[in-house]
Design a protein around this motif. Structure first.
Motif, PDB file in Angstrom:
ATOM      1  N   ALA A  52       0.832  -1.213   0.000  1.00 58.95           N
ATOM      2  CA  ALA A  52       0.000   0.000   0.000  1.00 58.95           C
ATOM      3  C   ALA A  52       0.861   1.256   0.000  1.00 58.95           C
ATOM      4  O   ALA A  52       0.582   2.237   0.678  1.00 58.95           O
ATOM      5  N   GLY A  53       1.968   1.225  -0.756  1.00 67.90           N
ATOM      6  CA  GLY A  53       2.784   2.417  -0.973  1.00 67.90           C
ATOM      7  C   GLY A  53       2.256   3.159  -2.192  1.00 67.90           C
ATOM      8  O   GLY A  53       1.123   2.943  -2.635  1.00 67.90           O
ATOM      9  N   PHE A  54       3.088   4.041  -2.757  1.00 72.28           N
ATOM     10  CA  PHE A  54       2.650   4.817  -3.921  1.00 72.28           C
ATOM     11  C   PHE A  54       2.177   3.913  -5.058  1.00 72.28           C
ATOM     12  O   PHE A  54       1.104   4.125  -5.618  1.00 72.28           O
ATOM     13  N   TYR A 101      10.164   6.574   7.753  1.00 73.42           N
ATOM     14  CA  TYR A 101      11.261   5.942   7.004  1.00 73.42           C
ATOM     15  C   TYR A 101      12.193   7.001   6.392  1.00 73.42           C
ATOM     16  O   TYR A 101      12.667   6.848   5.266  1.00 73.42           O
ATOM     17  N   GLY A 102      12.443   8.061   7.141  1.00 71.93           N
ATOM     18  CA  GLY A 102      13.384   9.067   6.655  1.00 71.93           C
ATOM     19  C   GLY A 102      12.688  10.157   5.856  1.00 71.93           C
ATOM     20  O   GLY A 102      11.584   9.954   5.337  1.00 71.93           O
ATOM     21  N   PRO A 103      13.347  11.314   5.728  1.00 70.26           N
ATOM     22  CA  PRO A 103      12.713  12.478   5.114  1.00 70.26           C
ATOM     23  C   PRO A 103      12.330  12.214   3.664  1.00 70.26           C
ATOM     24  O   PRO A 103      13.157  11.760   2.872  1.00 70.26           O
ATOM     25  N   HIS A 104      11.085  12.506   3.328  1.00 70.15           N
ATOM     26  CA  HIS A 104      10.594  12.331   1.961  1.00 70.15           C
ATOM     27  C   HIS A 104      10.191  13.679   1.391  1.00 70.15           C
ATOM     28  O   HIS A 104       9.208  14.274   1.822  1.00 70.15           O
ATOM     29  N   ILE A 105      10.951  14.138   0.411  1.00 71.32           N
ATOM     30  CA  ILE A 105      10.702  15.441  -0.192  1.00 71.32           C
ATOM     31  C   ILE A 105      10.152  15.218  -1.590  1.00 71.32           C
ATOM     32  O   ILE A 105      10.783  14.560  -2.417  1.00 71.32           O
ATOM     33  N   ASP A 137       0.354 -10.500   5.082  1.00 66.14           N
ATOM     34  CA  ASP A 137       1.419 -10.858   4.144  1.00 66.14           C
ATOM     35  C   ASP A 137       0.839 -11.625   2.962  1.00 66.14           C
ATOM     36  O   ASP A 137      -0.025 -12.478   3.137  1.00 66.14           O
ATOM     37  N   TYR A 138       1.359 -11.296   1.786  1.00 64.80           N
ATOM     38  CA  TYR A 138       0.879 -11.944   0.557  1.00 64.80           C
ATOM     39  C   TYR A 138       0.883 -13.464   0.668  1.00 64.80           C
ATOM     40  O   TYR A 138      -0.086 -14.127   0.304  1.00 64.80           O
ATOM     41  N   LYS A 139       1.968 -14.015   1.180  1.00 63.18           N
ATOM     42  CA  LYS A 139       2.104 -15.484   1.217  1.00 63.18           C
ATOM     43  C   LYS A 139       1.025 -16.111   2.091  1.00 63.18           C
ATOM     44  O   LYS A 139       0.611 -17.239   1.858  1.00 63.18           O
ATOM     45  N   PRO A 188      13.921  -3.664   3.223  1.00 64.35           N
ATOM     46  CA  PRO A 188      14.620  -3.332   1.964  1.00 64.35           C
ATOM     47  C   PRO A 188      14.249  -1.927   1.490  1.00 64.35           C
ATOM     48  O   PRO A 188      13.145  -1.724   1.011  1.00 64.35           O
ATOM     49  N   TYR A 189      15.150  -0.971   1.632  1.00 65.85           N
ATOM     50  CA  TYR A 189      14.839   0.406   1.232  1.00 65.85           C
ATOM     51  C   TYR A 189      15.423   0.765  -0.132  1.00 65.85           C
ATOM     52  O   TYR A 189      14.801   1.478  -0.897  1.00 65.85           O
ATOM     53  N   TYR A 190      16.654   0.340  -0.355  1.00 68.20           N
ATOM     54  CA  TYR A 190      17.334   0.747  -1.585  1.00 68.20           C
ATOM     55  C   TYR A 190      17.749  -0.472  -2.404  1.00 68.20           C
ATOM     56  O   TYR A 190      18.538  -1.282  -1.922  1.00 68.20           O
ATOM     57  N   PRO A 191      17.258  -0.609  -3.652  1.00 68.71           N
ATOM     58  CA  PRO A 191      17.912  -1.556  -4.567  1.00 68.71           C
ATOM     59  C   PRO A 191      19.347  -1.064  -4.756  1.00 68.71           C
ATOM     60  O   PRO A 191      19.586   0.148  -4.687  1.00 68.71           O
ATOM     61  N   ARG A 198       9.464   0.454  -6.664  1.00 70.79           N
ATOM     62  CA  ARG A 198      10.900   0.481  -6.376  1.00 70.79           C
ATOM     63  C   ARG A 198      11.422  -0.930  -6.077  1.00 70.79           C
ATOM     64  O   ARG A 198      12.509  -1.297  -6.487  1.00 70.79           O
ATOM     65  N   LEU A 199      10.613  -1.729  -5.373  1.00 75.94           N
ATOM     66  CA  LEU A 199      11.055  -3.071  -4.996  1.00 75.94           C
ATOM     67  C   LEU A 199      10.662  -4.101  -6.049  1.00 75.94           C
ATOM     68  O   LEU A 199      11.380  -5.059  -6.298  1.00 75.94           O
ATOM     69  N   GLY A 200       9.503  -3.887  -6.666  1.00 77.63           N
ATOM     70  CA  GLY A 200       9.005  -4.842  -7.656  1.00 77.63           C
ATOM     71  C   GLY A 200       9.785  -4.801  -8.956  1.00 77.63           C
ATOM     72  O   GLY A 200       9.852  -5.799  -9.676  1.00 77.63           O
TER      73      GLY A 200
HETATM   74  P1  FAD Z   1       7.082   1.095  -0.986  1.00 74.29           P
HETATM   75  O1  FAD Z   1       6.737   2.450  -0.494  1.00 74.29           O
HETATM   76  O2  FAD Z   1       8.283   0.417  -0.448  1.00 74.29           O
HETATM   77  O3  FAD Z   1       5.808   0.167  -0.747  1.00 74.29           O
HETATM   78  C1  FAD Z   1       5.858  -1.235  -0.873  1.00 74.29           C
HETATM   79  C2  FAD Z   1       4.975  -1.812   0.201  1.00 74.29           C
HETATM   80  O4  FAD Z   1       4.848  -3.232  -0.005  1.00 74.29           O
HETATM   81  C3  FAD Z   1       5.547  -1.655   1.604  1.00 74.29           C
HETATM   82  O5  FAD Z   1       4.660  -0.882   2.411  1.00 74.29           O
HETATM   83  C4  FAD Z   1       5.703  -3.079   2.122  1.00 74.29           C
HETATM   84  O6  FAD Z   1       5.359  -3.233   3.490  1.00 74.29           O
HETATM   85  C5  FAD Z   1       4.732  -3.845   1.241  1.00 74.29           C
HETATM   86  N1  FAD Z   1       5.055  -5.273   1.090  1.00 74.29           N
HETATM   87  C6  FAD Z   1       6.239  -5.790   0.700  1.00 74.29           C
HETATM   88  N2  FAD Z   1       6.162  -7.141   0.671  1.00 74.29           N
HETATM   89  C7  FAD Z   1       4.897  -7.465   1.050  1.00 74.29           C
HETATM   90  C8  FAD Z   1       4.206  -8.699   1.218  1.00 74.29           C
HETATM   91  N3  FAD Z   1       4.813  -9.888   0.990  1.00 74.29           N
HETATM   92  N4  FAD Z   1       2.932  -8.692   1.629  1.00 74.29           N
HETATM   93  C9  FAD Z   1       2.313  -7.486   1.891  1.00 74.29           C
HETATM   94  N5  FAD Z   1       2.912  -6.300   1.724  1.00 74.29           N
HETATM   95  C10 FAD Z   1       4.187  -6.279   1.309  1.00 74.29           C
HETATM   96  N6  FAD Z   1      11.573   9.629  -2.906  1.00 74.29           N
HETATM   97  C11 FAD Z   1      11.395  10.934  -3.226  1.00 74.29           C
HETATM   98  O7  FAD Z   1      10.774  11.240  -4.256  1.00 74.29           O
HETATM   99  N7  FAD Z   1      11.878  11.930  -2.424  1.00 74.29           N
HETATM  100  C12 FAD Z   1      12.536  11.670  -1.274  1.00 74.29           C
HETATM  101  O8  FAD Z   1      12.956  12.586  -0.555  1.00 74.29           O
HETATM  102  C13 FAD Z   1      12.752  10.307  -0.899  1.00 74.29           C
HETATM  103  N8  FAD Z   1      13.419  10.004   0.216  1.00 74.29           N
HETATM  104  C14 FAD Z   1      13.596   8.695   0.556  1.00 74.29           C
HETATM  105  C15 FAD Z   1      14.289   8.421   1.724  1.00 74.29           C
HETATM  106  C16 FAD Z   1      14.477   7.101   2.105  1.00 74.29           C
HETATM  107  C17 FAD Z   1      15.232   6.824   3.372  1.00 74.29           C
HETATM  108  C18 FAD Z   1      13.964   6.049   1.305  1.00 74.29           C
HETATM  109  C19 FAD Z   1      14.154   4.617   1.703  1.00 74.29           C
HETATM  110  C20 FAD Z   1      13.294   6.322   0.133  1.00 74.29           C
HETATM  111  C21 FAD Z   1      13.104   7.651  -0.258  1.00 74.29           C
HETATM  112  N9  FAD Z   1      12.406   7.968  -1.412  1.00 74.29           N
HETATM  113  C22 FAD Z   1      12.229   9.293  -1.761  1.00 74.29           C
HETATM  114  C23 FAD Z   1      11.875   6.921  -2.321  1.00 74.29           C
HETATM  115  C24 FAD Z   1      10.417   6.574  -2.020  1.00 74.29           C
HETATM  116  O9  FAD Z   1      10.329   6.059  -0.697  1.00 74.29           O
HETATM  117  C25 FAD Z   1       9.959   5.522  -3.013  1.00 74.29           C
HETATM  118  O10 FAD Z   1      10.116   5.973  -4.333  1.00 74.29           O
HETATM  119  C26 FAD Z   1       8.485   5.120  -2.859  1.00 74.29           C
HETATM  120  O11 FAD Z   1       8.074   5.059  -1.530  1.00 74.29           O
HETATM  121  C27 FAD Z   1       8.305   3.778  -3.520  1.00 74.29           C
HETATM  122  O12 FAD Z   1       6.950   3.406  -3.473  1.00 74.29           O
HETATM  123  P2  FAD Z   1       6.576   1.879  -3.750  1.00 74.29           P
HETATM  124  O13 FAD Z   1       5.101   1.809  -3.685  1.00 74.29           O
HETATM  125  O14 FAD Z   1       7.239   1.383  -4.969  1.00 74.29           O
HETATM  126  O15 FAD Z   1       7.258   1.064  -2.548  1.00 74.29           O
END
Ligand code: FAD
Ligand code: UDP
Length: 363
Positions: A9-11, A55-59, A215-217, A306-309, A337-339
């Motif tokens: 439930a991220g972006f 999870y750290g400053p998000h701008i 969790d998905y699994k 896992p924050y950074y690939p 970012r992770l997928g």
């Molecule tokens: P995520 O936000 O990681 O969401 C993925 C979600 O999937 C997570 O909530 C996780 O719990 C869930 N998940 C994973 N596996 C499972 C599972 N098996 N079952 C159920 N749920 C699961 N970007 C900017 O533009 N500006 C910034 O200043 C900035 N600062 C950052 C600082 C830090 C320290 C970090 C780590 C990142 C920063 N980013 C920033 C990047 C930003 O966080 C990402 O681009 C964005 O959040 C990615 O969104 P996402 O939906 O791809 O992933």
């Protein structure tokens, strides 16, 4: 029966849930294993009443009018332009390196016109840029590389810049003018009531059912669903069958102080001292007024979420193996970012999700 199961439930997950529910009028089960929405952008008011980013400053910054307009449907904004200082040689100087940085650091009085020649005199040109060390040295030479990039990068990634793809350090430009903003994007704003509030609005729809701490699994075999959109780490979906994809993590140490301000700007980087890379002070970023202030120290680590690939050639090769498996699947898509194992900013992830919706789901 849900038409879509969206994992994360991220972006990425929330943008797609919103689009599928409202445009396709399909039923979505949106899950996250954490106890909150908004993924890594999650923010909340801490015990002192200060809005902090867990999870750290998000701008937020983007050049995409499309992304900006889309998110503007779910939030009002405040204007905010990020500024960062780096602690180097006992001074705090602006990063990205600009005219002020050079003059303050070396005790010079160069003009904007002279800066071009100055960089020209110190740079070490490379015909072909193959890594993050060459990216920097090619622009500003070894002294500035060592002062600002070499040791910060080692702390952040536990790798030398020479071991990382050029794109990592290329995120930080080098300037000849006095522009001391971290970003120069057209839109530089923060959600007025925070990220979590924006996400709440985004997924408020009768077609979306949210389940947290799920969790998905655990859930996939038990709940009937159609297509899957997976925004967690791609290697976890395939039970790490080709081996684990490396991710870099961070530990955050939050400290609340009984004074209005701690440091001179929102973020101070410490390339060469301490185990942490940087200190962020949230009130600068959120615009909040409060008699106290909360700061966060970032300690890079291998363990943890896992924050950074890690953009390193052999990791990208390993990712490609997972990507090939993913491409064979007809009812599962990987995003975010992770997928997709991409060092994406928030706006890039939103753009990716919107494009995926338009090109694949809403043809
Ligand atoms: P995520 O936000 O990681 O969401 C993925 C979600 O999937 C997570 O909530 C996780 O719990 C869930 N998940 C994973 N596996 C499972 C599972 N098996 N079952 C159920 N749920 C699961 N970007 C900017 O533009 N500006 C910034 O200043 C900035 N600062 C950052 C600082 C830090 C320290 C970090 C780590 C990142 C920063 N980013 C920033 C990047 C930003 O966080 C990402 O681009 C964005 O959040 C990615 O969104 P996402 O939906 O791809 O992933
Ligand atoms: N970087 C550096 N020194 C700095 C700032 C950044 O060496 O003062 C390098 C480092 O490798 C870092 C990368 O540039 O990981 C990208 O920096 P950015 O601030 O974009 O990182 P993020 O906010 O994504 O953690």
């Amino acid at each position: 029966m849900y038409d879509f199961l969206i994992v994360g439930a991220g972006f990425s997950g929330c943008v797609l849930a919103q689009q599928i529910a409202s445009i396709l009028n399909k039923r979505v089960l949106l899950i996250d294993k954490r106890n909150h929405i908004a993924g890594n952008a999650y923010d909340y008011y801490n015990e002192a009443g200060i809005l902090v980013h867990k999870y750290g400053p998000h701008i937020f910054h983007t050049n995409s009018q499309k992304v900006f307009n889309y998110l503007s449907r779910f939030t009002e904004w405040i204007y905010y332009q990020h500024k960062v200082l780096a602690s180097v040689d006992g001074k705090k100087v602006p990063i990205p390196i600009n005219l002020n940085t050079i003059n303050e650091l070396y005790g010079l009085r160069l003009s904007e016109r002279e800066m071009q020649d100055f960089y020209q005199s110190i740079r070490v040109p490379f015909d072909k840029i193959t890594n993050s060390e060459e990216v920097v040295v090619n622009k500003v030479g070894y002294d500035l590389y060592e002062k600002f990039f070499k040791h910060y990068t080692k702390k952040q990634w536990n790798l030398w810049p020479s071991e990382l793809q050029p794109s990592v350090c290329a995120r930080i430009p080098v300037r000849t003018n006095r522009d001391d903003r971290y970003f120069t994007d057209k839109y530089q704003v923060m959600p007025k009531y925070g990220y979590a509030e924006m996400f709440k609005k985004m997924i408020r729809h009768s077609n979306i059912h949210l389940m947290l701490q799920t969790d998905y699994k655990d859930i996939a075999p038990t709940i009937p669903h159609g297509k899957v959109i997976y925004t967690g780490p791609i290697d976890s979906f395939f039970d790490y069958k080709f081996g684990k994809l490396p991710y870099r993590s961070l530990e955050f140490e939050f400290v609340t102080l009984d004074k209005e301000r701690f440091q001179e700007t929102a973020q101070v980087n410490y390339p060469n001292e301490y185990d942490y890379t940087r200190i962020a002070e949230f009130k600068y970023i959120t615009g909040q007024n409060h008699p106290k202030t909360t700061i966060a120290f970032e300690f890079p680590t291998d363990s943890g979420d896992p924050y950074y690939p890690i953009p390193k050639n052999e990791n990208i090769e390993l990712y490609k193996k997972y990507k090939e498996e993913a491409d064979k699947m007809t009812n599962v898509w990987f995003l975010g970012r992770l997928g997709t194992y991409q060092y994406y900013n928030m706006d890039q992830v939103v753009a990716q999700a919107l494009a995926f919706f338009e090109n694949k789901l809403n043809k």
